[in-house]
Design a protein around this motif. Structure first.
Motif, short mmCIF file in Angstrom:
data_model
loop_
_atom_site.label_atom_id
_atom_site.label_comp_id
_atom_site.label_asym_id
_atom_site.label_seq_id
_atom_site.Cartn_x
_atom_site.Cartn_y
_atom_site.Cartn_z
N ASN A 57 36.19 -21.33 -8.38
CA ASN A 57 35.77 -20.31 -8.19
C ASN A 57 35.41 -19.23 -9.21
O ASN A 57 35.80 -19.51 -10.48
CB ASN A 57 36.65 -19.40 -7.08
N LEU A 58 34.82 -18.33 -8.91
CA LEU A 58 34.15 -17.24 -10.02
C LEU A 58 35.49 -16.80 -10.77
O LEU A 58 35.42 -16.81 -12.00
CB LEU A 58 33.33 -16.23 -9.40
N ALA A 79 32.17 -25.78 -10.57
CA ALA A 79 32.48 -24.88 -9.52
C ALA A 79 31.64 -24.91 -8.52
O ALA A 79 31.72 -24.27 -7.50
CB ALA A 79 32.85 -23.45 -10.10
N ILE A 80 30.28 -25.41 -8.86
CA ILE A 80 29.02 -25.03 -7.88
C ILE A 80 29.56 -26.15 -6.72
O ILE A 80 29.57 -27.40 -6.92
CB ILE A 80 27.73 -25.40 -8.39
N GLU A 81 29.24 -25.67 -5.35
CA GLU A 81 29.64 -26.57 -4.37
C GLU A 81 28.49 -26.54 -3.23
O GLU A 81 27.63 -25.44 -3.18
CB GLU A 81 30.94 -26.16 -3.76
N GLU A 89 23.22 -23.68 -2.73
CA GLU A 89 24.80 -24.04 -2.98
C GLU A 89 25.17 -22.76 -3.88
O GLU A 89 24.85 -21.83 -3.67
CB GLU A 89 24.65 -25.07 -4.34
N LEU A 90 26.79 -23.06 -3.99
CA LEU A 90 27.36 -21.87 -3.93
C LEU A 90 28.63 -21.87 -5.04
O LEU A 90 29.22 -22.90 -5.29
CB LEU A 90 28.06 -21.59 -2.67
N ILE A 91 28.91 -20.79 -5.95
CA ILE A 91 30.09 -20.48 -6.46
C ILE A 91 30.99 -19.28 -5.70
O ILE A 91 30.55 -18.31 -5.39
CB ILE A 91 29.93 -19.83 -7.90
N SER A 92 31.93 -19.95 -5.12
CA SER A 92 32.68 -18.94 -4.33
C SER A 92 33.59 -17.96 -4.98
O SER A 92 33.45 -17.97 -6.20
CB SER A 92 33.77 -19.90 -3.70
#
Length: 267
Positions: A57-58, A79-81, A89-92
């Protein structure tokens, strides 16, 4: 990769709603590849898109505590999911983002350049014709902290959702000062515009838009108020799925159409 930080120091102005719906329209209607970064400790964007902060995560990246077997760039990429929405796509984010204030930057316990470095890495991959992102949208917190600074160092543009009331208008001075200060470090950062949200079309709204324009600020087409925006959060589906004909659903599509006129890799 066109990178937009969605920022306002005031809460309740539809920053997260804007990130979610703009990302969804880009991905679904325009087949764009979108990276969403949740820099808000409330983590609503992470929850909406089905992110799992345990996967990286960030906050971990900003604290410079990634996997010891990885470089910071590698940790950021790791960390990209995947999200629960095709094309996004996402970095939480996670709750510990609230602990990362600017004093920790001064003590060198937080690395605010990590997102800027990630953008350079992603742009390099794009230059090599690898499958990469067309857009990055960053959901920023309603405060100027380390996560906000990292977002503004990474971004090429700033989008300011604003609810047109007196409190929000008064808060613009401080926000614009912070953006100006960040331009000393990131001179490419530009103001995309103010985005009126929860628009009701009354005289107060019209007067507020005039005040913004008289101050020399670009004002984007407004997002009208709709109860469907609240229902969207329960359905966990963006408006183009849960209520595409709602006023706000139509308006977010218009907004993205305006953004696309500049080209998917502008900025």
């Amino acid at each position: 990769m066109r990178t937009i930080a969605v920022v306002n120091l005031k809460g309740g102005v539809a920053k997260t709603t804007t990130v979610i719906n703009v990302a969804a329209v880009l991905a679904r209607d325009y087949k764009q590849q979108v990276l969403v970064i949740d820099a808000d400790s409330q983590c609503n964007t992470t929850e909406f898109f089905g992110g799992d902060p345990a996967n990286g995560n960030l906050a971990e990246l900003l604290r410079m505590k990634p996997d010891p077997c990885l470089t910071l760039d590698e940790a950021a990429m790791a960390a990209i999911e995947c999200s629960n929405f095709e094309g996004i796509e996402l970095i939480s984010g996670d709750e510990s983002l609230m602990d990362l204030d600017l004093s920790k930057v001064e003590d060198q316990r937080v690395n605010v350049t990590v997102l800027r470095d990630l953008r350079r890495e992603l742009d390099a991959l794009s230059d090599e014709d690898e499958d990469c992102y067309d857009w990055c949208l960053i959901d920023c917190p309603p405060a100027f902290n380390a996560a906000s600074a990292a977002a503004l160092l990474m971004a090429g543009e700033v989008l300011i959702p604003i609810k047109l009331d007196a409190f929000s208008l008064r808060g613009m001075t401080n926000l614009l000062r912070q953006i100006h200060n960040m331009r000393q470090i990131n001179p490419k950062l530009k103001l995309l515009g103010c985005l009126p949200t929860m628009w009701e079309g009354d005289q107060e709204d019209a007067d507020a838009v005039s005040e913004l324009e008289e101050a020399g600020l670009p004002v984007l087409p407004a997002i009208r108020y709709t109860k469907k925006a609240k229902a969207m959060t329960y359905a966990q589906e963006p408006l183009l799925v849960s209520s595409p004909r709602s006023a706000a659903g139509v308006d977010y599509r218009k907004l993205v159409r305006e953004l696309m006129k500049g080209g998917p890799n502008n900025g």
